[in-house]
Design a protein around this motif. Structure first.
Motif, PDB file in Angstrom:
ATOM      1  N   PRO A 362       0.817  -1.223   0.000  1.00 17.19           N
ATOM      2  CA  PRO A 362       0.000   0.000   0.000  1.00 17.19           C
ATOM      3  C   PRO A 362       0.845   1.266   0.000  1.00 17.19           C
ATOM      4  O   PRO A 362       1.980   1.281   0.480  1.00 17.19           O
ATOM      5  CB  PRO A 362      -0.801  -0.123   1.299  1.00 17.19           C
ATOM      6  CG  PRO A 362       0.025  -0.997   2.175  1.00 17.19           C
ATOM      7  CD  PRO A 362       0.746  -1.953   1.273  1.00 17.19           C
ATOM      8  N   LEU A 364       0.746   4.964   1.458  1.00 15.58           N
ATOM      9  CA  LEU A 364       0.051   5.677   2.529  1.00 15.58           C
ATOM     10  C   LEU A 364      -0.163   7.134   2.159  1.00 15.58           C
ATOM     11  O   LEU A 364       0.709   7.782   1.579  1.00 15.58           O
ATOM     12  CB  LEU A 364       0.846   5.584   3.834  1.00 15.58           C
ATOM     13  CG  LEU A 364       1.067   4.173   4.404  1.00 15.58           C
ATOM     14  CD1 LEU A 364       1.814   4.265   5.722  1.00 15.58           C
ATOM     15  CD2 LEU A 364      -0.246   3.440   4.587  1.00 15.58           C
ATOM     16  N   SER A 365      -1.329   7.621   2.532  1.00 18.94           N
ATOM     17  CA  SER A 365      -1.605   9.049   2.397  1.00 18.94           C
ATOM     18  C   SER A 365      -1.051   9.780   3.620  1.00 18.94           C
ATOM     19  O   SER A 365      -0.531   9.158   4.559  1.00 18.94           O
ATOM     20  CB  SER A 365      -3.113   9.274   2.277  1.00 18.94           C
ATOM     21  OG  SER A 365      -3.780   8.819   3.437  1.00 18.94           O
ATOM     22  N   GLU A 366      -1.153  11.096   3.615  1.00 19.30           N
ATOM     23  CA  GLU A 366      -0.642  11.880   4.737  1.00 19.30           C
ATOM     24  C   GLU A 366      -1.366  11.526   6.029  1.00 19.30           C
ATOM     25  O   GLU A 366      -0.763  11.457   7.108  1.00 19.30           O
ATOM     26  CB  GLU A 366      -0.788  13.377   4.436  1.00 19.30           C
ATOM     27  CG  GLU A 366       0.122  13.876   3.323  1.00 19.30           C
ATOM     28  CD  GLU A 366       1.594  13.742   3.677  1.00 19.30           C
ATOM     29  OE1 GLU A 366       1.922  13.786   4.879  1.00 19.30           O
ATOM     30  OE2 GLU A 366       2.410  13.591   2.756  1.00 19.30           O
ATOM     31  N   GLU A 367      -2.675  11.300   5.960  1.00 19.17           N
ATOM     32  CA  GLU A 367      -3.439  10.936   7.150  1.00 19.17           C
ATOM     33  C   GLU A 367      -3.053   9.552   7.653  1.00 19.17           C
ATOM     34  O   GLU A 367      -2.937   9.319   8.862  1.00 19.17           O
ATOM     35  CB  GLU A 367      -4.937  10.988   6.839  1.00 19.17           C
ATOM     36  CG  GLU A 367      -5.442  12.389   6.484  1.00 19.17           C
ATOM     37  CD  GLU A 367      -6.930  12.389   6.171  1.00 19.17           C
ATOM     38  OE1 GLU A 367      -7.531  11.294   6.170  1.00 19.17           O
ATOM     39  OE2 GLU A 367      -7.478  13.473   5.921  1.00 19.17           O
ATOM     40  N   GLN A 368      -2.838   8.610   6.736  1.00 19.07           N
ATOM     41  CA  GLN A 368      -2.484   7.252   7.140  1.00 19.07           C
ATOM     42  C   GLN A 368      -1.096   7.178   7.751  1.00 19.07           C
ATOM     43  O   GLN A 368      -0.823   6.294   8.575  1.00 19.07           O
ATOM     44  CB  GLN A 368      -2.576   6.318   5.936  1.00 19.07           C
ATOM     45  CG  GLN A 368      -4.001   6.076   5.448  1.00 19.07           C
ATOM     46  CD  GLN A 368      -4.037   5.245   4.183  1.00 19.07           C
ATOM     47  OE1 GLN A 368      -3.162   5.364   3.329  1.00 19.07           O
ATOM     48  NE2 GLN A 368      -5.059   4.413   4.043  1.00 19.07           N
ATOM     49  N   ARG A 369      -0.208   8.095   7.356  1.00 20.51           N
ATOM     50  CA  ARG A 369       1.143   8.072   7.922  1.00 20.51           C
ATOM     51  C   ARG A 369       1.153   8.423   9.398  1.00 20.51           C
ATOM     52  O   ARG A 369       2.118   8.132  10.093  1.00 20.51           O
ATOM     53  CB  ARG A 369       2.040   9.040   7.153  1.00 20.51           C
ATOM     54  CG  ARG A 369       2.365   8.551   5.741  1.00 20.51           C
ATOM     55  CD  ARG A 369       3.180   9.561   4.971  1.00 20.51           C
ATOM     56  NE  ARG A 369       3.418   9.094   3.598  1.00 20.51           N
ATOM     57  CZ  ARG A 369       4.004   9.809   2.673  1.00 20.51           C
ATOM     58  NH1 ARG A 369       4.456  11.027   2.952  1.00 20.51           N
ATOM     59  NH2 ARG A 369       4.172   9.316   1.455  1.00 20.51           N
ATOM     60  N   ASP A 371      -0.955   7.093  11.402  1.00 17.84           N
ATOM     61  CA  ASP A 371      -1.419   5.877  12.058  1.00 17.84           C
ATOM     62  C   ASP A 371      -0.252   4.901  12.162  1.00 17.84           C
ATOM     63  O   ASP A 371       0.272   4.426  11.159  1.00 17.84           O
ATOM     64  CB  ASP A 371      -2.574   5.266  11.260  1.00 17.84           C
ATOM     65  CG  ASP A 371      -3.213   4.079  11.977  1.00 17.84           C
ATOM     66  OD1 ASP A 371      -2.667   3.656  13.021  1.00 17.84           O
ATOM     67  OD2 ASP A 371      -4.250   3.572  11.502  1.00 17.84           O
ATOM     68  N   ASN A 373      -0.153   1.823  13.158  1.00 19.63           N
ATOM     69  CA  ASN A 373      -0.453   0.481  12.651  1.00 19.63           C
ATOM     70  C   ASN A 373      -0.287   0.418  11.135  1.00 19.63           C
ATOM     71  O   ASN A 373       0.223  -0.568  10.589  1.00 19.63           O
ATOM     72  CB  ASN A 373      -1.871   0.073  13.047  1.00 19.63           C
ATOM     73  CG  ASN A 373      -2.016  -0.096  14.543  1.00 19.63           C
ATOM     74  OD1 ASN A 373      -1.059  -0.466  15.225  1.00 19.63           O
ATOM     75  ND2 ASN A 373      -3.196   0.174  15.072  1.00 19.63           N
ATOM     76  N   GLN A 374      -0.725   1.471  10.450  1.00 17.79           N
ATOM     77  CA  GLN A 374      -0.575   1.505   8.999  1.00 17.79           C
ATOM     78  C   GLN A 374       0.903   1.564   8.602  1.00 17.79           C
ATOM     79  O   GLN A 374       1.343   0.881   7.668  1.00 17.79           O
ATOM     80  CB  GLN A 374      -1.323   2.719   8.424  1.00 17.79           C
ATOM     81  CG  GLN A 374      -2.827   2.644   8.541  1.00 17.79           C
ATOM     82  CD  GLN A 374      -3.435   1.627   7.586  1.00 17.79           C
ATOM     83  OE1 GLN A 374      -2.825   1.261   6.599  1.00 17.79           O
ATOM     84  NE2 GLN A 374      -4.629   1.170   7.905  1.00 17.79           N
ATOM     85  N   VAL A 375       1.658   2.375   9.309  1.00 18.47           N
ATOM     86  CA  VAL A 375       3.100   2.482   9.023  1.00 18.47           C
ATOM     87  C   VAL A 375       3.796   1.150   9.283  1.00 18.47           C
ATOM     88  O   VAL A 375       4.651   0.710   8.506  1.00 18.47           O
ATOM     89  CB  VAL A 375       3.720   3.602   9.870  1.00 18.47           C
ATOM     90  CG1 VAL A 375       5.241   3.643   9.687  1.00 18.47           C
ATOM     91  CG2 VAL A 375       3.120   4.956   9.505  1.00 18.47           C
ATOM     92  N   VAL A 378       3.105  -1.257   6.422  1.00 18.16           N
ATOM     93  CA  VAL A 378       3.897  -0.966   5.227  1.00 18.16           C
ATOM     94  C   VAL A 378       5.354  -1.385   5.429  1.00 18.16           C
ATOM     95  O   VAL A 378       5.982  -1.936   4.513  1.00 18.16           O
ATOM     96  CB  VAL A 378       3.797   0.535   4.878  1.00 18.16           C
ATOM     97  CG1 VAL A 378       4.764   0.894   3.766  1.00 18.16           C
ATOM     98  CG2 VAL A 378       2.380   0.886   4.463  1.00 18.16           C
TER      99      VAL A 378
END
Length: 986
Positions: A362, A364-369, A371, A373-375, A378
């Motif tokens: 994936p 990541l968008s700025e908002e997801q970065r 988070d 867990n999202q980082v 990745v």
């Protein structure tokens, strides 16, 4: 519908046929009416009457299926109500349920196969809708059982299927004579219809009796039966319930089945189920197989497991496990290659798998970065991607088709904007490894960089409104003319003017063609006209991606490959503009590219050396380190001759050092001695010397490593610089810098063992190093250094036996020179505290066996005995004199109590000349340090800006003739011009 929301039976059946109706409300409404009835027989009769309409339909119509579902839910409503009431004293009498079962059992022998089918279907649904702990009357159970046993032998397969499904809850696995299980096993063996066998497989209970029958179905003639048999074994049978022979047989048959669907079930269902029950332990699974007698099956099983590792199943641990395993097997040579072919898929298949995984990482968008867990997800995906890319090196790419597919996938991944930047370097490396020719490598990477930096985009062209309006007017005119022509045609036909009508018909055809042409033009103009254009991207991510590919290309190119037009174009359009980028990461990679590119062209190196020197002094730390590495590499490859050619066109880089430091840091570029300007080379060495004092450990370490490389390869020869490195190695400040300590520790050993000339440099740096340590202030970290350990290091490094290739000059060794220097230092000030250290050092030296050398050393030692007052030193000196003397002289020496000095000055101090030689720019320069009073600490501080430089004595007192003669014999250098000059001065 009545006022109290109760409905009659007919309306309920009518509404139940429609799928969108809420059956729960229908059931509740009809049940409410049923519960209020005292005499329920009329209700039963009417209900059965309407049910018969659905039971005579054999086709699986949606309306009929909805009615059957409604009846089953209504019949089991009583049980649901009893569970909600949770009344232990509630009666188990279910009048409607008993009625419906009786009605169905009476109808199961009907002549109509549709009725028999619906009877079995309803019984199946009724029994399936009951609760887990539901109970029915024994007589009713037996009647249902007997009826279904009859129906499983029905001549219509669909009836047999529903009857078999209806008996699912009537099985008793613990009863060895259970008639239901017996019937099921009989059907599995003998029923000719594959769907009936599948139905029995799906519902038969697993037991030691039924397991062999299910295993036999894995060899059924029908693909769907075999597939379901493997699914049932995966879901219901534990691997431990199977014997080794059964497990091996299942895998052999399943992995070699003619049906792709069956093989897929074995790989995706059976093997994962077995691994799950073994806690994912592949070794344990192999242990459950007879690997000694079925090695091929075990290998195929491993291949199936690897193939079945889906994107979501890959973890950091198992992908690293597979990489390590494959690389280990590959290291075994030809035998390993054969095994790799069995473990890894072919190159093309693996390339497709890798492509699919990388595309699934994936972005990541700025908002997801924000988070975590999202980082983390990745980061995990990128780590797995790294390991999968490394596995490309284990693939067999000798086959042309597989290699081309791998190359195509790597190129696509590099050009894909969604590919993580952290993977670009590794993808480029693997791509270049598959392309042996440098020119093809350059062309391939240049094309990828062009696609990444200048992607093809579609530029929209605006629609011309005036042109569009003109076409609309033309269309309207043509339509009007067509209508008029058609009207005239009708009039001509009515008037029977057929010739005129034929002409009008041709006119209408032409007008319609014109209309269609205008409509096509309008349609084409309405479509947004797109034109492919290349748009240059200069965002940091794109530049960094392109520079990374360029750096890896330059790194893997043969050093003899010259810079061509393609690389020159990349230099002018990408690398040099990126040097001025505001983003440090881009700037750093551009510096790496510039330095690597300069290694392939001396002209390029001369042009940009000054730029690299400026960057090494002015930019951020990470970029300064990259520039420093480039400078060191260029000096290693081209030597200091590069500086002389650069200085011809460019000014020397600025230096902040004092004149004293510049004088002390004088060094030599041994291959181009006569051509390198002193100020240019000296300024480089001064800069490196300043970096050694840097508070940034990484910069200090990189400088020390670079100097070590330059000295080891013979590009520079500097006793002062070697002294600085020794002091840096012992300095407590660098105690935590493991890389620095390791690098210098290895360097000192290799450097001193390489040649006699290197040992002479080590010997020359001995006294400056000792003086610096002895004169270090108490507040300096150098005051904590064990000076005895330092002296031992110098002694060991300069031993004659330490050389890899011993010197052919057996008369004089480096320890002889060191002994002369130490004696001279002791004679300068016999009362100094370091005299005891020097005496101990003299006793550890390995002097040559040359008679002249020994005689001269005896003379020096005798002079020292006359002036040294320390008892420990005297014993050490006398012992050394005794060891140097011949046997005839030893008795005489033992009786000697005192020796007279050869030359004593008026102040009672003996003076000795020590010759120091510094070599720079190909010219051997000599300066003489004359004996005199030891300079004060204050005088030394004025001479040394960094606390480590060694001062020169200013007094010029003439030593004795005999002492000077001994010194000349030791140094073996032509000092006649210097002696003549000194005689004139005196």
């Amino acid at each position: 519908m009545t006022a109290d929301n109760e409905i009659d039976i007919k309306e309920a059946f009518q509404r139940a046929q429609k799928g969108h109706n809420n059956k729960a409300k229908l059931v509740a409404s009809l049940k409410s009416r049923y519960n209020k009835l005292e005499d329920k027989s009329l209700f039963h009769e009417e209900f059965a009457h309407y049910l018969k309409y659905a039971m005579i339909v054999y086709k699986r119509e949606p309306a009929v299926e909805n009615v059957i579902e409604f009846v089953a839910r209504f019949a089991t409503k009583e049980e649901e109500e009893e569970e909600e009431e949770d009344d232990d004293d509630a009666e188990d009498d279910h009048p409607f349920q008993s009625f419906i079962f009786n009605f169905l059992l009476e109808s199961h022998k009907a002549n109509s196969h549709a009725v028999r089918f619906r009877v079995c279907q309803l019984i199946n649904k009724l029994l399936g809708s009951m609760a887990e702990n539901a109970q029915i009357d024994d007589d009713l159970f037996d009647r249902i059982h007997q009826a279904m046993l009859v129906r499983v032998t029905d001549k219509f397969p669909n009836v047999r299927i529903q009857a078999a499904l209806a008996m699912t809850r009537l099985q008793q696995p613990t009863d060895p004579d259970c008639p239901t299980i017996n019937a099921f096993m009989l059907i599995l063996e003998n029923d000719t219809n594959a769907e009936v066998r599948r139905a029995v497989l799906s519902c038969i209970a697993m037991s030691p009796r039924t397991l062999p029958k299910v295993l036999k179905r894995t060899r059924d003639i029908k693909e769907n039966v075999r597939k379901l048999a493997y699914q049932v074994l995966a879901d219901k049978v534990h691997i431990k319930a199977l014997s080794i022979a059964q497990r091996v047989s299942l895998l052999q048959q399943g992995l070699h089945d003619t049906s792709e669907a069956v093989r897929e079930v074995v790989c995706s269902r059976l093997l994962p189920a077995w691994l799950l029950r073994l806690d994912g332990n592949i070794i344990e699974l192999l242990h459950r197989l007879d690997v000694e007698n079925c090695a091929e099956t075990a290998l195929e099983t491993l291949k199936a497991i690897f193939k079945n590792i889906l994107t979501e199943d890959l973890t950091c641990e198992n992908v690293l496990y597979w990489r390590a395993l494959c690389e280990f097997i590959r290291s075994k040579g030809d035998d390993g290659d054969e095994m790799l072919e069995q473990v890894l898929p072919d190159a093309a298949t693996y390339a497709d798998y890798l492509c699919g995984y990388l595309k699934a990482v994936p972005v990541l968008s700025e908002e997801q970065r924000a988070d975590f867990n999202q980082v983390e997800l990745v980061m995990t995906k990128e780590f797995i991607s790294h390991q999968l890319i490394h596995l490309i090196g284990c693939l067999d790419t000798n086959e042309e088709g597989g290699r081309k597919r791998v190359l195509a996938v790597l190129q696509d991944m590099l050009a894909l904007p969604q590919t993580p930047s952290s993977l670009v370097f590794l993808l480029t490396e693997k791509l270049l490894n598959l392309i042996p020719d440098d020119h093809r490598r350059i062309q391939t990477v240049a094309e990828i960089i062009s696609d990444v930096r200048e992607p093809i985009t579609e530029a929209s062209q605006p629609v011309d409104e005036n042109e569009s309006r003109r076409r609309q007017v033309q269309l309207a005119e043509v339509k009007v003319r067509i209508l008029e022509a058609k009207q005239t045609l009708e009039d001509c036909i009515s008037a029977q003017e057929f010739s005129r009508a034929a002409e009008l018909k041709d006119t209408i055809t032409d007008l319609e063609n014109r209309r269609n042409q205008i409509l096509q033009e309008i349609a084409e103009s309405n479509q947004v006209a797109d034109k492919e254009v290349r748009t240059e991207k200069n965002d940091p991510d794109t530049l960094l991606r392109c520079l990374t590919m360029c750096a890896e290309l330059l790194k893997q190119m043969n050093i003899k490959t010259r810079i061509g037009p393609t690389i020159s174009a990349l230099m002018s359009s990408l690398i040099l503009p990126s040097i001025a980028s505001a983003h440090p990461a881009v700037r750093n990679m551009a510096v790496v590219c510039l330095g690597t590119c300069a290694l392939h062209s001396k002209e390029l190196a001369k042009t940009h050396m000054v730029l690299l020197l400026q960057i090494a002094q002015l930019d951020e730390v990470k970029i300064r380190i990259s520039a420093l590495r480039d400078i060191i590499d260029l000096l290693l490859l081209f030597g200091f001759q590069l500086l002389s050619e650069t200085a011809a066109t460019e000014p020397a880089p600025p230096s902040q050092s004092s004149p004293e430091n510049q004088d002390d840091d004088t060094a030599v570029a041994t291959e181009e001695k006569a051509d390198v300007p002193e100020d240019t080379a000296q300024s480089i060495l001064v800069m490196l010397s300043e970096f050694l004092d840097s508070e940034v450990s990484d910069l200090r370490t990189e400088t020390a490593e670079g100097l070590a490389k330059l000295m080891y390869t013979g590009r520079i020869s500097s006793a002062k610089m070697l002294s600085r490195l020794v002091l840096l190695w012992y300095n407590p400040v660098t105690e935590d810098d493991i890389r620095l300590r390791h690098c210098l520790g290895v360097f000192f050993q290799l450097y001193a063992r390489e040649s006699r000339a290197h040992q002479e440099v080590v010997e020359e740096s001995f006294l400056p190093t000792v003086r610096t340590l002895m004169n270090a202030p108490a507040t300096s970290p150098l005051a904590e250094v064990d000076i005895n350990n330092v002296v031992e290091l110098f002694v060991e490094l300069t031993r004659p036996g330490a050389l890899i290739k011993p010197s052919t000059n057996t008369e004089v060794c480096v320890h002889d020179y060191m002994a002369v220097r130490i004696c001279g230092e002791m004679l300068k000030d016999p009362t100094a505290p370091e005299v005891r250290l020097y005496a101990k050092t003299l006793s550890n030296l390995e002097l040559s066996r040359d008679v002249t050398v020994r005689e001269d050393m005896q003379t020096l030692l005798q002079q020292l005995v006359q002036v040294v007052k320390d008892r420990v030193c005297l014993r050490a000196l006398e012992k050394m004199i005794y060891q140097l003397a011949d046997s005839k002289e030893q008795a005489e020496l033992l009786s000697t109590t005192a020796l007279q000095p050869l030359d004593v000055n008026a102040d009672g101090m003996y003076h000795w000349e020590v010759t120091r030689v510094f070599v720079f720019t190909g010219q051997r320069k000599a300066c003489t340090a004359k004996g005199g009073r030891k300079p004060s600490r204050r005088a030394e501080s004025s001479e040394e800006s960094d606390g480590e430089n060694v001062p020169e004595s200013a007094s010029m007192v003439r030593p004795s003739r005999r002492a000077k003669t001994a010194a000349l014999e030791k140094t073996k250098l032509d000092l006649n011009p210097l002696i003549n000059q000194e005689a004139n001065v005196s």
